[in-house]
Design an enzyme around this catalytic site. Structure first.
Site, PDB file in Angstrom:
ATOM      1  N   ARG A 146       0.803  -1.225   0.000  1.00 54.53           N
ATOM      2  CA  ARG A 146       0.000   0.000   0.000  1.00 54.53           C
ATOM      3  C   ARG A 146       0.841   1.283   0.000  1.00 54.53           C
ATOM      4  O   ARG A 146       0.375   2.323  -0.452  1.00 54.53           O
ATOM      5  CB  ARG A 146      -0.955   0.011   1.197  1.00 54.53           C
ATOM      6  CG  ARG A 146      -2.079  -0.995   1.082  1.00 54.53           C
ATOM      7  CD  ARG A 146      -3.164  -0.723   2.101  1.00 54.53           C
ATOM      8  NE  ARG A 146      -4.270  -1.674   1.961  1.00 54.53           N
ATOM      9  CZ  ARG A 146      -5.372  -1.651   2.707  1.00 54.53           C
ATOM     10  NH1 ARG A 146      -5.513  -0.706   3.642  1.00 54.53           N
ATOM     11  NH2 ARG A 146      -6.315  -2.548   2.536  1.00 54.53           N
ATOM     12  N   ASP A 149     -13.395  10.944  14.504  1.00 53.22           N
ATOM     13  CA  ASP A 149     -12.509  10.071  13.736  1.00 53.22           C
ATOM     14  C   ASP A 149     -11.099  10.638  13.860  1.00 53.22           C
ATOM     15  O   ASP A 149     -10.924  11.817  14.201  1.00 53.22           O
ATOM     16  CB  ASP A 149     -12.943  10.025  12.265  1.00 53.22           C
ATOM     17  CG  ASP A 149     -12.428   8.782  11.549  1.00 53.22           C
ATOM     18  OD1 ASP A 149     -13.191   7.803  11.436  1.00 53.22           O
ATOM     19  OD2 ASP A 149     -11.257   8.783  11.113  1.00 53.22           O
TER      20      ASP A 149
END
Length: 269
Positions: free
Chosen positions: A34, A144
């Protein structure tokens, strides 16, 4: 492709675990796949320089970059419908009865991603209260660790959801005026959610305790010790008789202070 050395892998694992509770100890291939191309595109020739910069803490954008690459912000309206059925049929009637005098509901969506969960919660509440909704303070705290996803959540753009009650499409969604063909939620719903950046590894010191905490499909990234510590912090941030809802693919320790009501649904007695 850049190759992640043993030393850089261990430094990344330690940083992500200590700072964010995210357990990447078995994710070496994922990290390499990634990050490698993205780092090369940024001009890096190895992982070491990037990890050095990340750990220095001088550039918040580096943290945002790695969080976005190594975690999945996957969510949608009415995700895990069983929870919302229980919320409508059991939790809301209980909370409305217990809070009738002060007319305040305190609900936290922890790990809210792009906002579908707290907006769904708000729609459920508005539907349940009907004409009385304006008499209540029902604002949902939504947190978040990623400022990017919170920015998307505060000014949302969605395809029209297909798994919501039909009347919600008319009542709670409006086509955006930017010509995109996408939809946003109505001001009534958007203004009922308060978005804040918050790291769940930090002490929970909000000014109120919560009647319900939704923390679903977040603890999948944590090891057992981290989960146990977080559940303890949630417990102390929950009102007596309040609820904790986690993802159906998750679990918490049998020694948790909460009482299990049904799968993925717990209560502070």
């Amino acid at each position: 492709m850049l190759q992640l050395s043993d030393a850089d892998f261990q430094r990344l694992v330690t940083f992500m675990r200590d700072r964010y509770g995210i357990n990447l100890s078995q994710k070496r291939l994922l990290i390499n796949s990634r990050l490698s191309a993205a780092l090369q595109a940024k001009g890096y020739t190895d992982f070491t320089k990037f990890v050095d910069e990340l750990l220095s803490g001088k550039d918040a954008a580096q943290v945002e970059f790695i969080l976005n690459k190594l975690t999945t912000n996957y969510t949608y309206f009415m995700r895990e419908k069983e929870h919302f059925a229980f919320f409508n049929e059991v939790i809301l009637p209980d909370l409305i009865k217990r809070n009738e005098r002060k007319k305040v509901l305190s609900i936290w969506s922890a790990g809210c991603s792009t906002g579908e969960e707290p907006y769904t919660i708000s729609m459920c509440i508005k539907d349940f209260l009907g004409p009385q909704a304006g008499l209540w303070d029902t604002r949902v705290l939504a947190t978040d660790i990623s400022p990017r996803v919170l920015s998307e959540a505060a000014d949302p753009s969605y395809e029209m959801p297909t798994d919501i009650p039909p009347e919600w499409s008319r009542r709670y969604f409006r086509k955006r005026t930017d010509g995109s063909g996408l939809y946003t939620v109505t001001p009534e719903i958007r203004h009922n959610v308060i978005f804040r950046v918050f790291n769940l590894m930090e002490p929970i010191h909000f000014r109120i305790k919560f009647d319900v905490i939704f923390c679903r499909n977040v603890m999948i990234y944590f090891d057992q010790e981290t989960k146990d510590a977080l559940v303890q912090r949630f417990y102390h941030a929950t009102n007596q008789g309040g609820y904790l809802l986690i993802g159906h693919s998750e679990n918490i320790s049998k020694n948790s202070p909460y009482r299990m009501l049904r799968p993925a649904t717990f209560r502070r007695e």
